[in-house]
Design a protein around this motif. Structure first.
Motif, PDB file in Angstrom:
ATOM      1  N   MET B   1      -7.689  -8.656   1.820  1.00 18.65           N
ATOM      2  CA  MET B   1      -6.426  -8.455   1.808  1.00 18.65           C
ATOM      3  C   MET B   1      -6.077  -7.012   1.174  1.00 18.65           C
ATOM      4  O   MET B   1      -6.005  -6.915  -0.101  1.00 18.65           O
ATOM      5  CB  MET B   1      -5.669  -9.330   1.116  1.00 18.65           C
ATOM      6  CG  MET B   1      -5.567 -10.842   1.824  1.00 18.65           C
ATOM      7  SD  MET B   1      -4.033 -11.564   1.982  1.00 18.65           S
ATOM      8  CE  MET B   1      -3.948 -12.086   0.087  1.00 18.65           C
ATOM      9  N   SER B   2      -5.943  -5.863   1.969  1.00 17.80           N
ATOM     10  CA  SER B   2      -5.746  -4.689   1.183  1.00 17.80           C
ATOM     11  C   SER B   2      -4.208  -4.411   1.142  1.00 17.80           C
ATOM     12  O   SER B   2      -3.756  -3.468   0.793  1.00 17.80           O
ATOM     13  CB  SER B   2      -6.475  -3.499   1.946  1.00 17.80           C
ATOM     14  OG  SER B   2      -5.955  -3.526   3.253  1.00 17.80           O
ATOM     15  N   GLU B   3      -3.299  -5.328   1.609  1.00 19.79           N
ATOM     16  CA  GLU B   3      -1.944  -5.360   1.484  1.00 19.79           C
ATOM     17  C   GLU B   3      -1.426  -5.466   0.024  1.00 19.79           C
ATOM     18  O   GLU B   3      -0.534  -5.081  -0.554  1.00 19.79           O
ATOM     19  CB  GLU B   3      -1.162  -6.660   2.318  1.00 19.79           C
ATOM     20  CG  GLU B   3      -1.447  -6.320   3.704  1.00 19.79           C
ATOM     21  CD  GLU B   3      -0.733  -4.823   4.154  1.00 19.79           C
ATOM     22  OE1 GLU B   3       0.585  -4.899   3.945  1.00 19.79           O
ATOM     23  OE2 GLU B   3      -1.245  -4.241   4.748  1.00 19.79           O
ATOM     24  N   ASN B   4      -2.446  -6.188  -0.842  1.00 19.61           N
ATOM     25  CA  ASN B   4      -2.139  -6.383  -2.098  1.00 19.61           C
ATOM     26  C   ASN B   4      -2.555  -5.247  -2.996  1.00 19.61           C
ATOM     27  O   ASN B   4      -3.873  -5.023  -3.020  1.00 19.61           O
ATOM     28  CB  ASN B   4      -2.770  -7.703  -2.619  1.00 19.61           C
ATOM     29  CG  ASN B   4      -1.683  -9.055  -2.153  1.00 19.61           C
ATOM     30  OD1 ASN B   4      -0.661  -8.721  -1.624  1.00 19.61           O
ATOM     31  ND2 ASN B   4      -2.201 -10.084  -2.037  1.00 19.61           N
ATOM     32  N   GLU B   7      -4.586  -8.426  -7.173  1.00 16.49           N
ATOM     33  CA  GLU B   7      -4.835  -9.852  -7.035  1.00 16.49           C
ATOM     34  C   GLU B   7      -5.428 -10.286  -8.269  1.00 16.49           C
ATOM     35  O   GLU B   7      -6.493  -9.928  -8.593  1.00 16.49           O
ATOM     36  CB  GLU B   7      -5.573  -9.928  -5.805  1.00 16.49           C
ATOM     37  CG  GLU B   7      -5.965 -11.406  -5.230  1.00 16.49           C
ATOM     38  CD  GLU B   7      -5.118 -11.838  -4.184  1.00 16.49           C
ATOM     39  OE1 GLU B   7      -4.600 -11.099  -3.263  1.00 16.49           O
ATOM     40  OE2 GLU B   7      -4.549 -13.155  -4.399  1.00 16.49           O
ATOM     41  N   HIS B  47      -0.258 -12.287  -7.116  1.00 16.22           N
ATOM     42  CA  HIS B  47      -0.686 -11.002  -6.604  1.00 16.22           C
ATOM     43  C   HIS B  47       0.651 -10.000  -6.586  1.00 16.22           C
ATOM     44  O   HIS B  47       1.761 -10.337  -6.906  1.00 16.22           O
ATOM     45  CB  HIS B  47      -1.050 -11.171  -5.204  1.00 16.22           C
ATOM     46  CG  HIS B  47       0.180 -11.866  -4.142  1.00 16.22           C
ATOM     47  ND1 HIS B  47       0.841 -10.923  -3.688  1.00 16.22           N
ATOM     48  CD2 HIS B  47       0.610 -13.041  -4.123  1.00 16.22           C
ATOM     49  CE1 HIS B  47       1.881 -11.250  -3.068  1.00 16.22           C
ATOM     50  NE2 HIS B  47       1.708 -12.740  -3.160  1.00 16.22           N
ATOM     51  N   ILE B  48       0.437  -8.832  -6.541  1.00 17.64           N
ATOM     52  CA  ILE B  48       1.386  -7.683  -6.215  1.00 17.64           C
ATOM     53  C   ILE B  48       1.191  -6.913  -5.194  1.00 17.64           C
ATOM     54  O   ILE B  48       0.038  -6.434  -5.082  1.00 17.64           O
ATOM     55  CB  ILE B  48       1.462  -6.724  -7.922  1.00 17.64           C
ATOM     56  CG1 ILE B  48       1.460  -7.513  -8.923  1.00 17.64           C
ATOM     57  CG2 ILE B  48       2.637  -5.772  -7.576  1.00 17.64           C
ATOM     58  CD1 ILE B  48       1.593  -6.880 -10.463  1.00 17.64           C
ATOM     59  N   GLY B  49       2.304  -6.936  -4.197  1.00 17.12           N
ATOM     60  CA  GLY B  49       2.031  -6.109  -3.045  1.00 17.12           C
ATOM     61  C   GLY B  49       1.929  -4.473  -3.422  1.00 17.12           C
ATOM     62  O   GLY B  49       2.598  -4.309  -4.301  1.00 17.12           O
ATOM     63  N   LYS B  50       1.520  -3.755  -2.392  1.00 17.46           N
ATOM     64  CA  LYS B  50       1.948  -2.453  -2.506  1.00 17.46           C
ATOM     65  C   LYS B  50       3.214  -1.850  -2.777  1.00 17.46           C
ATOM     66  O   LYS B  50       3.982  -2.316  -1.702  1.00 17.46           O
ATOM     67  CB  LYS B  50       1.131  -1.442  -1.448  1.00 17.46           C
ATOM     68  CG  LYS B  50      -0.410  -1.395  -1.617  1.00 17.46           C
ATOM     69  CD  LYS B  50      -1.193  -0.455  -0.692  1.00 17.46           C
ATOM     70  CE  LYS B  50      -2.583  -0.487  -1.147  1.00 17.46           C
ATOM     71  NZ  LYS B  50      -3.557  -0.205  -0.029  1.00 17.46           N
ATOM     72  N   GLU B  52       5.364  -2.884  -4.816  1.00 17.23           N
ATOM     73  CA  GLU B  52       6.356  -3.697  -5.490  1.00 17.23           C
ATOM     74  C   GLU B  52       6.304  -3.416  -6.829  1.00 17.23           C
ATOM     75  O   GLU B  52       5.390  -2.965  -7.616  1.00 17.23           O
ATOM     76  CB  GLU B  52       5.612  -4.811  -5.113  1.00 17.23           C
ATOM     77  CG  GLU B  52       6.799  -6.082  -5.075  1.00 17.23           C
ATOM     78  CD  GLU B  52       5.956  -7.567  -4.888  1.00 17.23           C
ATOM     79  OE1 GLU B  52       6.655  -8.447  -4.530  1.00 17.23           O
ATOM     80  OE2 GLU B  52       4.757  -7.769  -5.053  1.00 17.23           O
ATOM     81  N   ASP B  85      -6.277  -3.346  -5.238  1.00 13.78           N
ATOM     82  CA  ASP B  85      -6.630  -2.782  -3.856  1.00 13.78           C
ATOM     83  C   ASP B  85      -7.919  -3.429  -3.076  1.00 13.78           C
ATOM     84  O   ASP B  85      -8.544  -2.686  -2.499  1.00 13.78           O
ATOM     85  CB  ASP B  85      -6.700  -1.209  -4.065  1.00 13.78           C
ATOM     86  CG  ASP B  85      -6.104  -0.608  -2.915  1.00 13.78           C
ATOM     87  OD1 ASP B  85      -5.458  -1.282  -2.067  1.00 13.78           O
ATOM     88  OD2 ASP B  85      -6.211   0.584  -2.678  1.00 13.78           O
ATOM     89  N   THR B 217       3.038   1.377  -7.688  1.00 17.73           N
ATOM     90  CA  THR B 217       3.265  -0.134  -7.986  1.00 17.73           C
ATOM     91  C   THR B 217       3.399  -0.397  -9.415  1.00 17.73           C
ATOM     92  O   THR B 217       2.719   0.186 -10.161  1.00 17.73           O
ATOM     93  CB  THR B 217       2.306  -1.005  -7.224  1.00 17.73           C
ATOM     94  OG1 THR B 217       1.921  -0.398  -5.981  1.00 17.73           O
ATOM     95  CG2 THR B 217       2.362  -2.334  -7.367  1.00 17.73           C
TER      96      THR B 217
END
Lengths: 326, 331
Positions: B1-4, B7, B47-50, B52, B85, B217
């Motif tokens: 999950m590289s959207e986050n 994590e 988690h924290i998204g990119k 965000e 990442d 972020t």
């Protein structure tokens, strides 16, 4: 309320004589506080708000000196009072609460010793009565099981509890005026809420007047009846709390209020007062706020007089923003 | 999950005060001295998204700073894993790991204590990018000038020492130092708490500008809810080492799920609220040395039941990105 004010400060001036020159920490401050009134004294660091509190109590240390004005406490000028008279007043008729309760409390004495001492310093009462009064004061500020806590040392209390003890001590002799210097700044939000609640209740019940010195406009908004905003040693705007916060007139108050993040500002840019507070050694000519002010004109180079652009409001500015804010 | 961008997986941190020799000797003679163990962070995941901005809120001693330090890699964790990442920060030390570590930078609370008083601003900001080979030493001065301009400092001042700057300017130096290694993720630990109101506004605006400009972020740690409301997309609320609620900012300020969040939000002084009748929640934060059983908040909670005293509530998903840990929330 038409009775004489508890405290009437007129043209107070406190200067610090240092080797770099004279810093006018307070330069002509006027305000009055009535019975049961809570006045918020607001300003940023270096604006002179704390020094005002110290000046009233005669606690300004060299190189600082109160050089002018009057501090009328129930009609008596405290600046003319001798040390003996001030000692009678301090802690009895006027008391002070500091930001750091550890500075107020003696770490090597038990709380009961310190409290009884405070009562007996001002009144001839036996130890038993003094102890009971102390216990009642602790209970009054919301300390659980006060009888046991009386025997504790300051380090055995948490920060919030310590501040309560400091407030209880300030209340012991039922003062007419309490000067609170940022008493909740070091505390957590929920504890701050508790302290504000106790303070508000006490002032309402006992009719004690209070000067609440703080940099936090939001705290003052919920607590105070009136407000004085200080900038570079001068009160720039003062009046009823709702009036000032809803319709600020001085450009500095406007800027200050605009820079506080609130409910409706999410994601927007905050208003920022340009530049920073000037050094007290190099105050600009005329209005001290003029270099940072968006409305400044030629007239601001002159010394500003206090006017009343709106009823009940004292403002030190030659172009008050009345129509803009209303 | 590289959207986050970040994590955090079941991270815990315990601080242990080991027995001293006297206590150990006493133990062999039958005394029952135990090690003191503080659960500063207890099984925390989010988690924290990119791109965000997440606000981490709580009172002193709730573990928010400890968590921030673990994320920034300053403190080792006792259990769990943190991925930046997509790469675990526990992975072997190597080039990749180093590059990863550079992505996260931290900005501290006290702009007076976090800058070396004997270094010039040029070296404070320029040291790290040169060491990490981002800029050749010969171009350091120009690079520093560029970074300083970005945070609103006059590059003319780069030969000065920290004490020659005001509090707000010093905080900008701290921000410039963090930005100099071109991070993607900033951990701000109470970064504006020590500043005056008008300076606070300047720094908040700077954070927001940088976010847009550099696509940053943020993990924004603060006790000041009105600041957090202003700048974050989501809010994580902690109490005594555990997460009690996670929610998108607008949802949280509309309606809270957890009683602690409710109490916390009510206590926030606001300019709009005048002549309040304060109705504070009672009690204080218990010592993390000896936290209450079950739900940590139950001794102060007005709605607590028997179940709250015995059973620890799990963080449950209530839809719309909202999570809360409380037995009493109706589905």
């Amino acid at each position: 309320m038409t009775d004489t004010p508890i405290l009437d400060v007129q043209g107070l001036e406190t200067h610090f004589f240092t080797k770099d020159g004279v810093a006018k920490a307070i330069d002509g401050v006027n305000f009055t506080v009535r019975k049961g009134e809570i006045m918020g004294l607001v300003g940023e660091s270096g604006s002179g708000k704390s020094v005002t509190g110290f000046s009233i109590l005669g606690l300004v240390d060299p190189p600082g000196k109160v050089v002018g004005g009057k501090v009328l406490f129930k009609g008596e000028d405290l600046l003319q009072a001798d040390d003996k008279r001030m000692q009678e007043l301090r802690g009895a008729r006027i008391s002070m609460i500091f930001q750091d309760p550890m500075m107020t409390l003696n770490p090597v004495l038990r709380v009961d010793t310190q409290m009884i001492e405070t009562i007996q310093a001002h009144e001839k009462v036996d130890k038993q009565t003094a102890w009971q009064r102390s216990r009642d004061a602790l209970a009054q500020v919301g300390i659980p099981s006060p009888e046991e806590r009386m025997r504790a040392y300051p380090h055995q209390f948490s920060g919030g509890m310590r501040q309560r003890v400091a407030i209880a001590i300030a209340l012991l002799n039922k003062p007419d005026l309490i000067i609170a210097d940022e008493p909740t700044t070091a505390l957590d939000v929920t504890i701050q809420g508790q302290i504000l609640y106790e303070t508000q209740k006490l002032c309402r019940e006992t009719g004690t007047a209070m000067i609440w010195v703080t940099h936090d406009l939001a705290v003052v908004a919920g607590l105070a009846d009136s407000i004085s905003v200080m900038y570079a040693g001068r009160v720039v705007e003062q009046g009823n709390i709702n009036d000032v916060l809803d319709n600020p007139v001085h450009p500095y108050t406007l800027g200050l209020l605009g820079s506080v993040p609130g409910h409706n500002t999410r994601g927007q840019r905050l208003y920022q007062v340009p530049g920073m507070a000037p050094s007290l050694f190099k105050l600009p000519k005329g209005c001290a706020f003029q270099p940072r002010c968006g409305y400044a004109t030629e007239a601001c180079q002159q010394d500003q007089t206090v006017t009343e652009p709106v009823p009940g409001r004292a403002v030190r500015c030659c172009h008050p923003q009345v129509e803009v804010s209303s | 999950m590289s959207e986050n961008m970040l994590e955090i997986k079941n991270v815990s941190k315990q601080f242990v005060k080991e027995l001293d020799i006297a206590a150990k000797i006493a133990n062999t003679l039958g005394a029952k001295n135990k090690e003191e163990r503080v659960h500063a962070v207890d099984d925390v995941s989010f988690h924290i998204g990119k791109g965000e901005v997440v606000g981490l809120v709580g009172e002193s001693g709730c573990g928010k700073s400890t968590l921030g330090r673990m994320v920034a890699g300053i403190l080792p964790m006792t259990a769990g894993d943190i991925e930046i990442d997509g790469n675990s920060i526990l992975a072997d030390k190597g080039k990749q790991n180093k590059a990863n570590a550079l992505k996260v930078q931290m900005i501290f609370q006290d702009p007076f204590a976090s800058l070396n008083p004997r270094m010039r601003v040029e070296d404070i900001i320029g040291e790290a990018p040169v060491v990490h080979g981002l800029v050749p030493a010969s171009e350091k001065s120009d690079y520093v000038a560029k970074v300083m301009t970005k945070v609103g400092l006059d590059p003319e001042y780069r030969r000065r020492f920290p004490h020659q700057f005001s509090g707000g300017q010093r905080q900008r130096i701290g921000i410039a130092r963090a930005l100099a290694v071109q991070p993607e993720f900033l951990v701000c630990d109470e970064s504006i708490a020590a500043l005056d109101v008008s300076i606070q506004a300047q720094v908040i605006n700077l954070f927001m500008d940088l976010r847009e400009e550099l696509d940053l972020t943020y993990l924004f740690i603060s006790h000041d809810l009105s600041v957090v409301e202003h700048i974050s997309d989501r809010v994580v609320i902690m109490y005594l080492g555990r997460i009690v609620e996670i929610a998108p900012t607008d949802k949280l300020f509309e309606k809270t799920l957890h009683p602690y969040s409710e109490a916390l939000l009510k206590e926030v002084p606001r300019i709009e609220n005048r002549g309040l009748d304060y109705q504070p929640i009672s009690g204080e934060i218990p010592s993390p040395l000896d936290p209450p059983s079950g739900c940590h908040f139950h001794p102060r909670c007005p709605y607590a039941t028997e179940k709250c005293k015995s059973e620890q509530p799990k963080l449950k998903d209530y839809g719309e990105g909202r999570l809360a840990a409380c037995h009493l929330i109706e589905e």
